[in-house]
Design a protein around this motif. Structure first.
Motif, PDB file in Angstrom:
ATOM      1  N   LEU A 237      15.291   1.496  -7.280  1.00  0.00           N
ATOM      2  CA  LEU A 237      15.182   1.667  -5.765  1.00  0.00           C
ATOM      3  C   LEU A 237      13.936   1.217  -5.337  1.00  0.00           C
ATOM      4  CD1 LEU A 237      16.277   5.596  -6.258  1.00  0.00           C
ATOM      5  CD2 LEU A 237      17.580   3.473  -5.972  1.00  0.00           C
ATOM      6  N   ILE A 238      14.025   0.684  -3.990  1.00  0.00           N
ATOM      7  CA  ILE A 238      12.440   0.238  -3.406  1.00  0.00           C
ATOM      8  C   ILE A 238      12.446   0.918  -2.032  1.00  0.00           C
ATOM      9  CG2 ILE A 238      11.263  -1.987  -2.570  1.00  0.00           C
ATOM     10  CD1 ILE A 238      13.351  -3.565  -4.191  1.00  0.00           C
ATOM     11  N   GLY A 239      11.084   1.275  -1.974  1.00  0.00           N
ATOM     12  CA  GLY A 239      10.909   1.804  -0.596  1.00  0.00           C
ATOM     13  C   GLY A 239       9.462   1.436  -0.092  1.00  0.00           C
ATOM     14  N   VAL A 240       9.146   1.414   1.359  1.00  0.00           N
ATOM     15  CA  VAL A 240       8.084   0.884   1.873  1.00  0.00           C
ATOM     16  C   VAL A 240       7.226   1.901   2.500  1.00  0.00           C
ATOM     17  CG1 VAL A 240       6.931  -0.734   3.594  1.00  0.00           C
ATOM     18  CG2 VAL A 240       9.029  -1.479   2.024  1.00  0.00           C
ATOM     19  N   SER A 241       6.106   2.191   2.209  1.00  0.00           N
ATOM     20  CA  SER A 241       5.206   3.391   2.982  1.00  0.00           C
ATOM     21  C   SER A 241       4.422   2.570   3.670  1.00  0.00           C
ATOM     22  CB  SER A 241       4.586   4.046   1.848  1.00  0.00           C
ATOM     23  OG  SER A 241       3.444   4.949   2.390  1.00  0.00           O
ATOM     24  N   ILE A 242       4.414   2.787   5.252  1.00  0.00           N
ATOM     25  CA  ILE A 242       3.634   2.390   5.990  1.00  0.00           C
ATOM     26  C   ILE A 242       2.366   2.902   6.504  1.00  0.00           C
ATOM     27  CG2 ILE A 242       5.579   0.590   6.936  1.00  0.00           C
ATOM     28  CD1 ILE A 242       6.065   2.703   9.192  1.00  0.00           C
ATOM     29  N   GLN A 243       2.466   4.215   6.080  1.00  0.00           N
ATOM     30  CA  GLN A 243       1.221   5.069   6.401  1.00  0.00           C
ATOM     31  C   GLN A 243       1.043   6.226   5.573  1.00  0.00           C
ATOM     32  OE1 GLN A 243       2.479   6.359  10.481  1.00  0.00           O
ATOM     33  NE2 GLN A 243       3.032   8.533   9.666  1.00  0.00           N
ATOM     34  N   ASP A 244      -0.407   6.761   5.212  1.00  0.00           N
ATOM     35  CA  ASP A 244      -0.641   7.767   4.367  1.00  0.00           C
ATOM     36  C   ASP A 244       0.236   9.044   4.609  1.00  0.00           C
ATOM     37  OD1 ASP A 244      -2.127   6.019   2.992  1.00  0.00           O
ATOM     38  OD2 ASP A 244      -3.987   6.399   3.927  1.00  0.00           O
TER      39      ASP A 244
ATOM     40  N   VAL B 278      10.332   1.671  -6.952  1.00  0.00           N
ATOM     41  CA  VAL B 278       9.134   0.879  -6.417  1.00  0.00           C
ATOM     42  C   VAL B 278       8.659   1.307  -5.187  1.00  0.00           C
ATOM     43  CG1 VAL B 278       8.138  -1.461  -6.489  1.00  0.00           C
ATOM     44  CG2 VAL B 278       9.494  -1.173  -8.237  1.00  0.00           C
ATOM     45  N   ILE B 279       7.262   1.742  -4.790  1.00  0.00           N
ATOM     46  CA  ILE B 279       7.045   1.774  -3.458  1.00  0.00           C
ATOM     47  C   ILE B 279       5.894   0.838  -3.176  1.00  0.00           C
ATOM     48  CG2 ILE B 279       5.854   3.335  -1.904  1.00  0.00           C
ATOM     49  CD1 ILE B 279       7.137   5.730  -3.345  1.00  0.00           C
ATOM     50  N   GLN B 280       6.019   0.125  -2.043  1.00  0.00           N
ATOM     51  CA  GLN B 280       5.046  -0.774  -1.626  1.00  0.00           C
ATOM     52  C   GLN B 280       4.307  -0.165  -0.297  1.00  0.00           C
ATOM     53  OE1 GLN B 280       6.083  -5.025  -0.446  1.00  0.00           O
ATOM     54  NE2 GLN B 280       3.778  -5.421  -1.082  1.00  0.00           N
ATOM     55  N   ASN B 281       2.945  -0.031  -0.333  1.00  0.00           N
ATOM     56  CA  ASN B 281       2.086   0.266   0.833  1.00  0.00           C
ATOM     57  C   ASN B 281       1.795  -0.941   1.682  1.00  0.00           C
ATOM     58  OD1 ASN B 281       1.894   3.111   0.128  1.00  0.00           O
ATOM     59  ND2 ASN B 281       0.268   2.237  -1.670  1.00  0.00           N
ATOM     60  N   ARG B 282       2.637  -1.060   3.047  1.00  0.00           N
ATOM     61  CA  ARG B 282       2.346  -2.178   3.841  1.00  0.00           C
ATOM     62  C   ARG B 282       2.109  -1.567   5.128  1.00  0.00           C
ATOM     63  NH1 ARG B 282       4.286  -7.198   2.761  1.00  0.00           N
ATOM     64  NH2 ARG B 282       4.644  -7.515   5.033  1.00  0.00           N
ATOM     65  N   GLU B 283       1.289  -2.501   5.914  1.00  0.00           N
ATOM     66  CA  GLU B 283       1.198  -1.922   7.362  1.00  0.00           C
ATOM     67  C   GLU B 283       2.730  -1.886   8.143  1.00  0.00           C
ATOM     68  OE1 GLU B 283      -1.780  -4.311   9.371  1.00  0.00           O
ATOM     69  OE2 GLU B 283      -3.286  -3.640   8.209  1.00  0.00           O
ATOM     70  N   GLN B 284       3.527  -2.798   7.740  1.00  0.00           N
ATOM     71  CA  GLN B 284       4.752  -2.777   8.249  1.00  0.00           C
ATOM     72  C   GLN B 284       5.796  -3.285   7.294  1.00  0.00           C
ATOM     73  OE1 GLN B 284       4.601  -5.140  11.830  1.00  0.00           O
ATOM     74  NE2 GLN B 284       4.579  -7.076  10.896  1.00  0.00           N
ATOM     75  N   ILE B 285       7.280  -3.249   7.401  1.00  0.00           N
ATOM     76  CA  ILE B 285       8.136  -3.573   6.800  1.00  0.00           C
ATOM     77  C   ILE B 285       8.110  -5.062   6.933  1.00  0.00           C
ATOM     78  CG2 ILE B 285      10.865  -3.879   6.333  1.00  0.00           C
ATOM     79  CD1 ILE B 285      10.793  -0.810   6.849  1.00  0.00           C
ATOM     80  N   HIS B 286       8.126  -5.903   5.736  1.00  0.00           N
ATOM     81  CA  HIS B 286       8.227  -7.357   5.834  1.00  0.00           C
ATOM     82  C   HIS B 286       9.452  -7.683   6.611  1.00  0.00           C
ATOM     83  CE1 HIS B 286       8.330 -11.499   4.855  1.00  0.00           C
ATOM     84  NE2 HIS B 286       7.181 -11.516   4.417  1.00  0.00           N
ATOM     85  N   PRO B 287       9.443  -8.454   7.636  1.00  0.00           N
ATOM     86  CA  PRO B 287      10.619  -9.041   8.549  1.00  0.00           C
ATOM     87  C   PRO B 287      11.619  -9.821   7.876  1.00  0.00           C
ATOM     88  CG  PRO B 287       8.622 -10.080   9.304  1.00  0.00           C
ATOM     89  CD  PRO B 287       8.155  -9.279   8.205  1.00  0.00           C
TER      90      PRO B 287
END
Length: 416
Positions: A15-22, A48-57
């Protein structure tokens, strides 16, 4: 001849998730995705969680994280990865090529579960329509991704054979399903209109998936609806009559459970079903009070209701599963509700009180009448008895004296 059952091997997924804010709910959403994957028949072997400012387009996650996921896929011998957001066709195709493994998203998993759970013709039409709309936009990406392993999660149900259709065929099928759904919608509107003429009040049971809506309906009305400790155990709406202590009747209607990031394809396809809440007199909002995420789940329900245009309704929030709430848990509150009750549909705690609350709410919509009816008007009294609350009935020489509460809708019919 001896028969042997061979269990299908469970797909192993990452499973993959993206966290864009704390402080967002990415971890909780990924835990819920694990439940969804389990419901669909997969076993989670990594998160797996990736911390990013935004989801990679282009690829949902960044290049470094793709390499990390690729390594985990190899080490765990995973069959597929599931992303916690709805992927664009480009993201689906690119990520599949980068990882060289089947790639799915949260929407596809939910659609897959719906396809497995739909049992009525209406439910099957709605699910197939949602699947086709989803696949129409992702025809190329899905074909590339799913052809790697063939079959499995994401390919079952009414939409199973649609991957090889060209866009023209899918468009034609969508048009046909829309016509069928319009027919269902008309039938539902006729039913609603009939209920309205009869003056029968309706309470729609809404709530987050697995909050205990079906158990509540079964316990209160003996509906016999499937109950499972699973997400989306029941899809197809069920309506049953509940007789209140005074003899008044109210219809209880179960609705499909809500969830974080409920796919817009499903909201569109199930709109006629979900609109049961829009046309109800009372909303029974069932909350799993034992769930640590209960407050966030309540927000999801209210957001979904607002998107459906369900406003200005009397809301009774039921903090359900009290038998499972730990003593140290803080007492939940719902400031958006008109009434709140602590209940347990399983043990019947608070359900008699709920009947009393429903009766009070209905009586607020009723008008008190005191009249003397001629004996030839006995049919009117029968209507009062069925749709109102008969407080007093006395047979006198000059006629039948009646004191009762009647719904505003039938007031003119019983007071000629």
């Amino acid at each position: 001849m001896t028969g042997y059952e061979i269990d299908k091997p469970q797909e192993r997924v990452i499973l993959i998730g993206v966290s864009i804010q704390d402080g967002d709910d990415t971890q909780e959403s990924l835990d819920e995705l694990e439940e969804l994957a389990q419901t669909a028949g997969a076993v989670t072997v990594g998160k797996v969680i990736q911390n990013r400012e935004q989801i990679h387009p282009g690829t949902y996650i960044g290049k470094g994280k793709i390499e990390e996921v690729s390594r985990i896929v190899y080490e765990t011998e995973a069959d597929a990865v599931i992303c916690d957001d709805e992927l664009t066709p480009a993201q689906l195709r690119n990520l599949s090529q980068e990882l060289d493994v089947k790639v799915m998203d949260r929407t596809l998993i939910i659609l897959d579960i719906f396809a497995a759970r739909a049992s009525t013709s209406e439910g099957k039409i709605q699910v197939e329509l949602a699947q086709l709309r989803y696949r129409q936009a992702r025809l190329v990406g899905l074909r590339d991704s799913l052809s790697r392993l063939g079959g499995g999660i994401g390919t079952r149900g009414p939409g199973e054979k649609k991957l090889e259709m060209d866009r023209r065929l899918i468009k034609n099928r969508i048009a046909q399903l829309n016509r069928e759904l319009e027919e269902v919608k008309r039938h539902r509107e006729v039913t609603r209109s009939k209920r309205s003429r009869q003056g029968t009040a309706v309470a729609a049971i809404v709530g987050y998936t697995n909050a205990g809506k079906s158990t509540l309906l079964n316990t209160m009305t003996g509906a016999g609806v499937l109950e499972e400790d699973k997400l989306f155990a029941t899809l197809d709406p069920t309506t049953r009559v509940l007789e209140l202590p005074s003899g008044q009747e109210i219809l209880l209607t179960d609705t499909v459970g809500f969830i974080r990031k409920l796919p817009h394809h499903l909201i569109d396809a199930f709109r006629s079903t979900l609109e049961e809440a829009k046309y109800a007199d009372i909303i029974l909002h069932v909350v799993d009070a034992s769930n640590p995420q209960a407050e966030k789940q309540m927000l999801v329900v209210y957001d979904t209701l607002r998107n459906l245009g369900v406003t200005d309704k009397t809301v009774v929030t039921l903090f359900n599963k009290q038998d499972k709430v730990p003593p140290e848990r803080e007492v939940l509150r719902d400031r958006k509700a008109d009434r709140t009750l602590a209940v347990s549909a399983r043990t019947r705690k608070g359900l008699d009180e709920l009947k009393g609350v429903l009766e009070e709410i209905l009586n607020e919509r009723y008008i008190l009448i005191e009249r003397l009816y001629d004996y030839k008007d006995a049919g009117v009294i029968s209507l009062i008895r069925k749709q109102g609350q008969l407080l007093e009935e006395e047979y006198r020489p000059e006629g039948i004296y009646v004191r009762a509460y009647v719904p505003a809708e039938i007031y003119g019919a019983v007071t000629p």
